[in-house]
Design a protein around this motif. Structure first.
Motif, PDB file in Angstrom:
ATOM      1  N   VAL A   3     -26.798   6.914  13.226  1.00 23.54           N
ATOM      2  CA  VAL A   3     -27.735   7.078  14.341  1.00 23.54           C
ATOM      3  C   VAL A   3     -26.945   7.120  15.653  1.00 23.54           C
ATOM      4  O   VAL A   3     -25.829   6.608  15.723  1.00 23.54           O
ATOM      5  CB  VAL A   3     -28.777   5.932  14.406  1.00 23.54           C
ATOM      6  CG1 VAL A   3     -29.628   5.883  13.144  1.00 23.54           C
ATOM      7  CG2 VAL A   3     -28.121   4.596  14.678  1.00 23.54           C
ATOM      8  N   SER A   6     -27.606   5.105  21.228  1.00 22.22           N
ATOM      9  CA  SER A   6     -28.782   4.851  22.067  1.00 22.22           C
ATOM     10  C   SER A   6     -29.912   4.156  21.322  1.00 22.22           C
ATOM     11  O   SER A   6     -30.775   3.535  21.946  1.00 22.22           O
ATOM     12  CB  SER A   6     -29.291   6.148  22.689  1.00 22.22           C
ATOM     13  OG  SER A   6     -29.705   7.048  21.679  1.00 22.22           O
ATOM     14  N   ARG A   7     -29.936   4.244  19.993  1.00 23.91           N
ATOM     15  CA  ARG A   7     -30.972   3.563  19.201  1.00 23.91           C
ATOM     16  C   ARG A   7     -30.761   2.054  19.164  1.00 23.91           C
ATOM     17  O   ARG A   7     -31.698   1.309  18.924  1.00 23.91           O
ATOM     18  CB  ARG A   7     -30.989   4.101  17.770  1.00 23.91           C
ATOM     19  CG  ARG A   7     -31.329   5.549  17.620  1.00 23.91           C
ATOM     20  CD  ARG A   7     -32.817   5.834  17.535  1.00 23.91           C
ATOM     21  NE  ARG A   7     -33.492   5.135  16.473  1.00 23.91           N
ATOM     22  CZ  ARG A   7     -33.643   5.571  15.238  1.00 23.91           C
ATOM     23  NH1 ARG A   7     -33.121   6.727  14.879  1.00 23.91           N
ATOM     24  NH2 ARG A   7     -34.293   4.858  14.352  1.00 23.91           N
ATOM     25  N   LEU A   8     -29.511   1.611  19.396  1.00 24.56           N
ATOM     26  CA  LEU A   8     -29.183   0.190  19.292  1.00 24.56           C
ATOM     27  C   LEU A   8     -28.858  -0.474  20.627  1.00 24.56           C
ATOM     28  O   LEU A   8     -28.857  -1.700  20.710  1.00 24.56           O
ATOM     29  CB  LEU A   8     -27.984  -0.009  18.360  1.00 24.56           C
ATOM     30  CG  LEU A   8     -28.094   0.547  16.953  1.00 24.56           C
ATOM     31  CD1 LEU A   8     -26.830   0.251  16.179  1.00 24.56           C
ATOM     32  CD2 LEU A   8     -29.302  -0.008  16.248  1.00 24.56           C
ATOM     33  N   HIS A  10     -28.229   0.018  25.264  1.00 30.73           N
ATOM     34  CA  HIS A  10     -28.260   0.770  26.519  1.00 30.73           C
ATOM     35  C   HIS A  10     -26.965   0.490  27.254  1.00 30.73           C
ATOM     36  O   HIS A  10     -26.204  -0.404  26.869  1.00 30.73           O
ATOM     37  CB  HIS A  10     -29.503   0.434  27.357  1.00 30.73           C
ATOM     38  CG  HIS A  10     -29.635  -1.013  27.724  1.00 30.73           C
ATOM     39  ND1 HIS A  10     -29.334  -1.481  28.968  1.00 30.73           N
ATOM     40  CD2 HIS A  10     -30.040  -2.102  27.014  1.00 30.73           C
ATOM     41  CE1 HIS A  10     -29.561  -2.784  29.030  1.00 30.73           C
ATOM     42  NE2 HIS A  10     -29.980  -3.190  27.845  1.00 30.73           N
ATOM     43  N   TRP A  27     -30.032  -3.664  22.308  1.00 30.21           N
ATOM     44  CA  TRP A  27     -31.475  -3.778  22.535  1.00 30.21           C
ATOM     45  C   TRP A  27     -32.022  -5.054  21.904  1.00 30.21           C
ATOM     46  O   TRP A  27     -32.951  -5.660  22.423  1.00 30.21           O
ATOM     47  CB  TRP A  27     -32.221  -2.582  21.957  1.00 30.21           C
ATOM     48  CG  TRP A  27     -32.074  -1.301  22.708  1.00 30.21           C
ATOM     49  CD1 TRP A  27     -31.524  -0.147  22.229  1.00 30.21           C
ATOM     50  CD2 TRP A  27     -32.485  -1.008  24.042  1.00 30.21           C
ATOM     51  NE1 TRP A  27     -31.561   0.832  23.188  1.00 30.21           N
ATOM     52  CE2 TRP A  27     -32.156   0.331  24.312  1.00 30.21           C
ATOM     53  CE3 TRP A  27     -33.109  -1.757  25.044  1.00 30.21           C
ATOM     54  CZ2 TRP A  27     -32.427   0.946  25.531  1.00 30.21           C
ATOM     55  CZ3 TRP A  27     -33.374  -1.141  26.262  1.00 30.21           C
ATOM     56  CH2 TRP A  27     -33.030   0.189  26.494  1.00 30.21           C
ATOM     57  N   TYR A  31     -28.547  -6.343  16.568  1.00 27.63           N
ATOM     58  CA  TYR A  31     -27.709  -5.142  16.652  1.00 27.63           C
ATOM     59  C   TYR A  31     -26.286  -5.435  17.125  1.00 27.63           C
ATOM     60  O   TYR A  31     -25.380  -4.636  16.938  1.00 27.63           O
ATOM     61  CB  TYR A  31     -28.325  -4.109  17.593  1.00 27.63           C
ATOM     62  CG  TYR A  31     -29.675  -3.588  17.183  1.00 27.63           C
ATOM     63  CD1 TYR A  31     -30.090  -3.581  15.857  1.00 27.63           C
ATOM     64  CD2 TYR A  31     -30.548  -3.085  18.131  1.00 27.63           C
ATOM     65  CE1 TYR A  31     -31.334  -3.092  15.495  1.00 27.63           C
ATOM     66  CE2 TYR A  31     -31.789  -2.588  17.775  1.00 27.63           C
ATOM     67  CZ  TYR A  31     -32.178  -2.605  16.458  1.00 27.63           C
ATOM     68  OH  TYR A  31     -33.404  -2.115  16.105  1.00 27.63           O
ATOM     69  N   GLU A 100     -22.291   8.708  17.489  1.00 24.82           N
ATOM     70  CA  GLU A 100     -22.978   8.405  16.235  1.00 24.82           C
ATOM     71  C   GLU A 100     -22.299   7.211  15.574  1.00 24.82           C
ATOM     72  O   GLU A 100     -21.074   7.201  15.417  1.00 24.82           O
ATOM     73  CB  GLU A 100     -22.916   9.616  15.298  1.00 24.82           C
ATOM     74  CG  GLU A 100     -23.675  10.826  15.817  1.00 24.82           C
ATOM     75  CD  GLU A 100     -25.178  10.719  15.612  1.00 24.82           C
ATOM     76  OE1 GLU A 100     -25.613  10.126  14.606  1.00 24.82           O
ATOM     77  OE2 GLU A 100     -25.921  11.236  16.478  1.00 24.82           O
TER      78      GLU A 100
END
Length: 107
Positions: A3, A6-8, A10, A27, A31, A100
């Motif tokens: 992934v 940005s999914r985990l 900022h 976040w 994580y 990624e």
């Protein structure tokens, strides 16, 4: 499973002279161990390629679930002398969020 970062997390980024500073903040607390494992200084340097002429240092801030990176020689001399569009490093954090990373299935 792969992934974008940005999914985990900022980021916040900026500069001190010719050094770009990137803070990566998870976040969620769960994580943070993934960030520690996946975001090495070497991997961040590879991600930015020729934009970073010097070394990349990583600092862990577990109490904040964050990592801080210093990218030396990344700003073309710094804000007052650089001809780069982003001489203050404000977009480096956003660029890092495209990296990624591997996460466990089902996370």
């Amino acid at each position: 499973m792969t992934v974008p970062l940005s999914r985990l997390a900022h980021t916040r980024s900026g500069d001190k002279g010719d050094t770009c500073n990137i803070g990566v903040i998870a976040w969620e607390e769960r994580y943070y161990p993934i960030l520690v494992q996946e975001l090495t200084a070497e991997r961040v340097k590879r991600h930015f390629g020729e934009l970073v002429q010097g070394e990349v240092e990583r600092f862990e801030l577990p109490n904040l679930c964050a990592l801080n990176f210093l990218l030396h020689g990344a700003l073309g001399g710094g804000g007052t002398v650089s001809l780069r569009t982003d001489a203050q490093g404000k977009t480096f954090g956003a660029a890092l969020l495209r990296l990624e990373i591997e996460i466990p299935a089902g996370l």
